[in-house]
Design a protein around this motif. Sequence first.
Motif, PDB file in Angstrom:
ATOM      1  N   LEU B  52       0.778  -1.198   0.145  1.00  0.00           N
ATOM      2  CA  LEU B  52      -0.078  -0.102  -0.068  1.00  0.00           C
ATOM      3  C   LEU B  52       0.751   1.259  -0.127  1.00  0.00           C
ATOM      4  N   GLN B  53       2.188   0.984  -0.034  1.00  0.00           N
ATOM      5  CA  GLN B  53       3.181   2.436  -0.309  1.00  0.00           C
ATOM      6  C   GLN B  53       3.974   1.974  -1.487  1.00  0.00           C
ATOM      7  N   ARG B  54       3.640   2.711  -2.615  1.00  0.00           N
ATOM      8  CA  ARG B  54       4.104   2.612  -3.878  1.00  0.00           C
ATOM      9  C   ARG B  54       5.531   2.428  -3.787  1.00  0.00           C
ATOM     10  N   ASP B  55       5.981   3.718  -3.313  1.00  0.00           N
ATOM     11  CA  ASP B  55       7.478   3.832  -3.237  1.00  0.00           C
ATOM     12  C   ASP B  55       8.247   2.385  -2.824  1.00  0.00           C
ATOM     13  N   SER B  56       7.730   1.942  -1.667  1.00  0.00           N
ATOM     14  CA  SER B  56       8.547   0.593  -1.212  1.00  0.00           C
ATOM     15  C   SER B  56       8.414  -0.488  -2.265  1.00  0.00           C
ATOM     16  N   VAL B  57       7.152  -0.509  -3.027  1.00  0.00           N
ATOM     17  CA  VAL B  57       7.070  -1.555  -4.128  1.00  0.00           C
ATOM     18  C   VAL B  57       8.100  -1.270  -5.187  1.00  0.00           C
ATOM     19  N   ARG B  58       8.162   0.062  -5.671  1.00  0.00           N
ATOM     20  CA  ARG B  58       9.110   0.271  -6.641  1.00  0.00           C
ATOM     21  C   ARG B  58      10.347  -0.054  -6.485  1.00  0.00           C
ATOM     22  N   ALA B  59      10.823   0.176  -4.963  1.00  0.00           N
ATOM     23  CA  ALA B  59      12.329  -0.140  -4.468  1.00  0.00           C
ATOM     24  C   ALA B  59      12.357  -1.642  -4.719  1.00  0.00           C
ATOM     25  N   VAL B  60      11.620  -2.389  -4.305  1.00  0.00           N
ATOM     26  CA  VAL B  60      11.759  -3.776  -4.457  1.00  0.00           C
ATOM     27  C   VAL B  60      11.722  -4.404  -5.768  1.00  0.00           C
ATOM     28  N   LEU B  61      10.837  -3.766  -6.789  1.00  0.00           N
ATOM     29  CA  LEU B  61      10.888  -4.223  -8.090  1.00  0.00           C
ATOM     30  C   LEU B  61      12.229  -3.730  -8.864  1.00  0.00           C
ATOM     31  N   ASP B  62      12.661  -2.412  -8.694  1.00  0.00           N
ATOM     32  CA  ASP B  62      13.935  -2.202  -8.951  1.00  0.00           C
ATOM     33  C   ASP B  62      15.026  -3.122  -8.893  1.00  0.00           C
ATOM     34  N   GLU B  63      15.249  -3.468  -7.310  1.00  0.00           N
ATOM     35  CA  GLU B  63      16.120  -4.474  -6.953  1.00  0.00           C
ATOM     36  C   GLU B  63      16.167  -5.796  -7.401  1.00  0.00           C
ATOM     37  N   VAL B  64      14.771  -6.301  -7.515  1.00  0.00           N
ATOM     38  CA  VAL B  64      14.733  -7.679  -7.855  1.00  0.00           C
ATOM     39  C   VAL B  64      14.556  -7.926  -9.699  1.00  0.00           C
ATOM     40  N   ARG B  65      13.783  -7.087 -10.409  1.00  0.00           N
ATOM     41  CA  ARG B  65      13.663  -7.078 -11.684  1.00  0.00           C
ATOM     42  C   ARG B  65      13.010  -8.395 -12.108  1.00  0.00           C
ATOM     43  N   PRO B  66      11.952  -8.724 -11.397  1.00  0.00           N
ATOM     44  CA  PRO B  66      11.280 -10.022 -11.744  1.00  0.00           C
ATOM     45  C   PRO B  66      10.877 -10.247 -13.045  1.00  0.00           C
ATOM     46  N   ASP B  67      10.744 -11.330 -13.650  1.00  0.00           N
ATOM     47  CA  ASP B  67       9.980 -11.606 -14.769  1.00  0.00           C
ATOM     48  C   ASP B  67       8.717 -11.865 -14.679  1.00  0.00           C
ATOM     49  N   GLY B  68       8.423 -12.477 -13.577  1.00  0.00           N
ATOM     50  CA  GLY B  68       7.182 -12.849 -13.381  1.00  0.00           C
ATOM     51  C   GLY B  68       6.558 -12.291 -12.028  1.00  0.00           C
ATOM     52  N   LEU B  69       5.037 -12.206 -12.163  1.00  0.00           N
ATOM     53  CA  LEU B  69       4.422 -11.512 -10.861  1.00  0.00           C
ATOM     54  C   LEU B  69       3.124 -12.519 -10.515  1.00  0.00           C
TER      55      LEU B  69
END
Lengths: 302, 302
Positions: B52-69
């Motif tokens: 529910l806090q977009r910035d924290s999600v973006r930080a994880v996405l930038d770190e992991v760079r997942p192929d799938g969700l």
Amino acid sequence: MTKILVTGATGFIGRHTLAPLRARGFEAHAITFDEPDPALRPLAVWHHGNLLQRDSVRAVLDEVRPDGLLHFAWETTHGAYWSNPANLDWTAASLELFADFARAGGRRVVVGGTCAEYAWQTMPMTENQTPLAPASLYGHCKNAVREVLEAWAGHAGLSWAWGRMFFPFGPFEKPQRLVPKVIAGLLAGKPLPFDDAASVRDFLDVRDVGDAFAALYTSPVQGAVNIASGAPVSIRTVVESLAEGAGARSLARFGELKKDDGQPAELTACTRRLNEEVGWLPPKPLSERLAETFQWWREQRR
Amino acid sequence: MTKILVTGATGFIGRHTLAPLRARGFEAHAITFDEPDPALRPLAVWHHGNLLQRDSVRAVLDEVRPDGLLHFAWETTHGAYWSNPANLDWTAASLELFADFARAGGRRVVVGGTCAEYAWQTMPMTENQTPLAPASLYGHCKNAVREVLEAWAGHAGLSWAWGRMFFPFGPFEKPQRLVPKVIAGLLAGKPLPFDDAASVRDFLDVRDVGDAFAALYTSPVQGAVNIASGAPVSIRTVVESLAEGAGARSLARFGELKKDDGQPAELTACTRRLNEEVGWLPPKPLSERLAETFQWWREQRR
């Protein structure tokens, strides 16, 4: 005085709701990222905020504590908005705004919707009969916001309405769109080539759209309401009316372009709910509004 | 190794996807606000974040760079989740997550949906035939997320699937729900009063649900897929199976309560897409999974 927070208040639709809201005795508040132009300044109390940043919206809601919300802000880049991924951000931001508005004590929400939510099959499109089957990401996102608002408003103790706009034109329209393009061509004395321009649309002056939204807010009506003239005309009629007003009928050249078969022949609205339930009718005929719009664009050139 | 970001990975459904993902050769990453319990730790790379806090999600996405969700996180407070206003926040957060996942280079999204998206009319409910007409805010919000994802995925170059779950049961289920309540009663030696318990539901062990989602992710299938056993039974059958396993058949007392007429007689799923297109079938019969679940709850008491 009843306070109404308007989003998108510097945009094409929202800006034209401010004077009609004031005329009905409301105190308009606006949340905006842009600087409002001087003509708009006295029409609302302006608050700086970014609807895509929830904290800034919450701060404004906490300060204003509005009774009402008129929500128009959305991605509107000409052409691109139909499929821009920013549609997801605006869907999300809209739902967050509604939730935060209710938490801040809000009572009634009225939102700018679109005829692009409907299946473009049987005409005229009617609120509770025409299937909702958008052909675009934009239409789907607007429809998804409506679905959630409809399901949630009762739980939150809110009343709500959803104005589905058809073809607004008038002051501050994007210059790439039909009416401004035709007017710009006429003012420049350039020939305007068209196909047969036989497609029929429901045009409504954006000043009337703004007034209709203020009327919709004021009414007890809930649910979707078409915001349209109920008097659709062909694109040819619009072009001829503008060209005649400019004394330049010969510049409008029909049949010179190949017809775009992708465009629907007719996009028209049933306006029974707007006329009878909201009690709103367009105050002036289309030809008069087109002439006024021509005049407005001419003055912009000075 | 293909990286898959799992949301809701400490929740009832998400936690059971981690081992099946690993078994298929994926590297599971999880974003979570809670501390994962020790048994889950080795099954994923854990990242602290708040959906529910977009910035924290973006930080994880930038770190992991997942192929799938694999997206399961949602408001799930027992009873309250059907109409909780937090449904709006989760709708918004889901759309923001999808947008940010695509921007971070993601390729495939699979989401946990629900049979509550369907009109509960004609059975079995079938993905492309049964009308989508939720009766709850929860169902509407899930359906709105699906509508936007479906309209947007192609533009974003993503493939997507949507698993509509029916009646999962098994380890870590909320204790207020049917199967844990019956087991708790049986373990306590208390009588279990029921109405005729004739309502028919499609039950599927949550371990199988988790495996089916991993299979769905792995498949090229797009769109909605029912996640169900295809072998519905009455609630009475479930209760009797558990009571017999406990050697306490006499504790199950049918006909002692008045029937709740608000509950649909049948909620069942067509599983042709899951079985034939995804190629997934439940590995064990219901009675065996119920016995294992009974055993799991017994062990929790020690």
